[in-house]
Design a protein around this motif. Sequence first.
Motif, mmCIF file in Angstrom:
data_model
loop_
_atom_site.group_PDB
_atom_site.id
_atom_site.type_symbol
_atom_site.label_atom_id
_atom_site.label_comp_id
_atom_site.label_asym_id
_atom_site.label_seq_id
_atom_site.Cartn_x
_atom_site.Cartn_y
_atom_site.Cartn_z
ATOM 1 N N LYS A 186 -6.101 -6.578 4.615
ATOM 2 C CA LYS A 186 -5.038 -7.133 3.777
ATOM 3 C C LYS A 186 -4.716 -6.194 2.619
ATOM 4 O O LYS A 186 -3.552 -5.875 2.355
ATOM 5 C CB LYS A 186 -5.442 -8.505 3.248
ATOM 6 N N VAL A 187 -5.759 -5.704 1.954
ATOM 7 C CA VAL A 187 -5.562 -4.807 0.811
ATOM 8 C C VAL A 187 -4.924 -3.502 1.259
ATOM 9 O O VAL A 187 -3.960 -3.027 0.644
ATOM 10 C CB VAL A 187 -6.903 -4.557 0.083
ATOM 11 N N ASN A 194 -3.090 -2.899 3.843
ATOM 12 C CA ASN A 194 -1.695 -3.139 4.224
ATOM 13 C C ASN A 194 -0.784 -3.236 3.008
ATOM 14 O O ASN A 194 0.387 -2.856 3.076
ATOM 15 C CB ASN A 194 -1.576 -4.388 5.083
ATOM 16 N N ASN A 195 -1.310 -3.740 1.888
ATOM 17 C CA ASN A 195 -0.512 -3.794 0.657
ATOM 18 C C ASN A 195 -0.075 -2.408 0.204
ATOM 19 O O ASN A 195 0.908 -2.270 -0.521
ATOM 20 C CB ASN A 195 -1.293 -4.466 -0.473
ATOM 21 N N TYR A 196 -0.819 -1.388 0.593
ATOM 22 C CA TYR A 196 -0.513 -0.004 0.223
ATOM 23 C C TYR A 196 -0.103 0.828 1.439
ATOM 24 O O TYR A 196 -0.195 2.049 1.423
ATOM 25 C CB TYR A 196 -1.720 0.623 -0.485
ATOM 26 N N GLN A 197 0.365 0.171 2.478
ATOM 27 C CA GLN A 197 0.828 0.801 3.711
ATOM 28 C C GLN A 197 -0.205 1.763 4.292
ATOM 29 O O GLN A 197 0.139 2.768 4.928
ATOM 30 C CB GLN A 197 2.167 1.539 3.498
ATOM 31 N N LYS A 198 -1.488 1.495 4.035
ATOM 32 C CA LYS A 198 -2.597 2.314 4.535
ATOM 33 C C LYS A 198 -2.458 3.782 4.148
ATOM 34 O O LYS A 198 -2.941 4.681 4.830
ATOM 35 C CB LYS A 198 -2.744 2.165 6.051
ATOM 36 N N LYS A 230 -3.405 6.353 -1.781
ATOM 37 C CA LYS A 230 -3.584 5.126 -2.578
ATOM 38 C C LYS A 230 -5.017 4.589 -2.461
ATOM 39 O O LYS A 230 -5.265 3.418 -2.717
ATOM 40 C CB LYS A 230 -2.593 4.048 -2.117
ATOM 41 N N ASP A 284 -6.497 2.659 -5.380
ATOM 42 C CA ASP A 284 -5.940 1.308 -5.490
ATOM 43 C C ASP A 284 -6.596 0.366 -4.477
ATOM 44 O O ASP A 284 -6.908 -0.785 -4.800
ATOM 45 C CB ASP A 284 -4.429 1.331 -5.261
ATOM 46 N N VAL A 285 -6.784 0.856 -3.263
ATOM 47 C CA VAL A 285 -7.400 0.032 -2.212
ATOM 48 C C VAL A 285 -8.839 -0.303 -2.586
ATOM 49 O O VAL A 285 -9.270 -1.460 -2.470
ATOM 50 C CB VAL A 285 -7.323 0.739 -0.839
ATOM 51 N N ASP A 297 -8.812 -2.846 -5.572
ATOM 52 C CA ASP A 297 -8.428 -4.191 -5.147
ATOM 53 C C ASP A 297 -9.498 -4.836 -4.256
ATOM 54 O O ASP A 297 -9.715 -6.049 -4.320
ATOM 55 C CB ASP A 297 -7.080 -4.171 -4.432
ATOM 56 N N GLU A 313 -11.511 -8.276 -5.137
ATOM 57 C CA GLU A 313 -11.542 -9.404 -4.202
ATOM 58 C C GLU A 313 -12.961 -9.803 -3.806
ATOM 59 O O GLU A 313 -13.285 -10.978 -3.727
ATOM 60 C CB GLU A 313 -10.741 -9.045 -2.950
#
Length: 173
Positions: free
Chosen positions: A51-52, A54-58, A62, A65-66, A69, A73
């Motif tokens: 999920k995380v 995918n938020n950064y388009q893999k 990034k 950030d992954v 996050d 979580e």
Amino acid sequence: MPNDDELPMILDRVYPCHEIVKIDYFIPGCPPRADLIWEALVALVTEVVKKVANNYQKDPTKMLDVIRDTQAELGQVSDEAIKAIAKEMNVSTVDVEGVVTFYHFFSKKPVGKYAVYLNNSAVSVMKGCYQIAKVFEQEVGCKFGEVSADGKIGLHYTSDIGMNDQEPAAIIN
């Protein structure tokens, strides 16, 4: 099954065992096998990381950030999370491990819902950081480098938080 301190911090996402672990035979009073519980925990970590990511388009650029996050979580970046991040971002596990262990604010162990980082630089020590640390430990009920029994507060030393003009200084989260 790994030691307890390696399990992801998921206390706020506890589900009845029959919802996450397939049980072939139910015998009252017998818990599911440890390997099935571990498999379910790894699946939960993998789901969070997917999920995380995918938020950064893999996007591998990034990765910070992954990781940030994911830790927010799960409360930590466990070895299982590192493997899942590497797979989702299409990078090596060593690359992710290097980032997690390089940056002080990432942790492979639970940091607590509220992470207190107390600066213990030379200036901070001269200004009384260890006296402040004792008060934190008394109030929270755990030592620095640990997390309170309820998982809410973690006490951590750090070498620099950019507030040397205001020592002793701490930041929370």
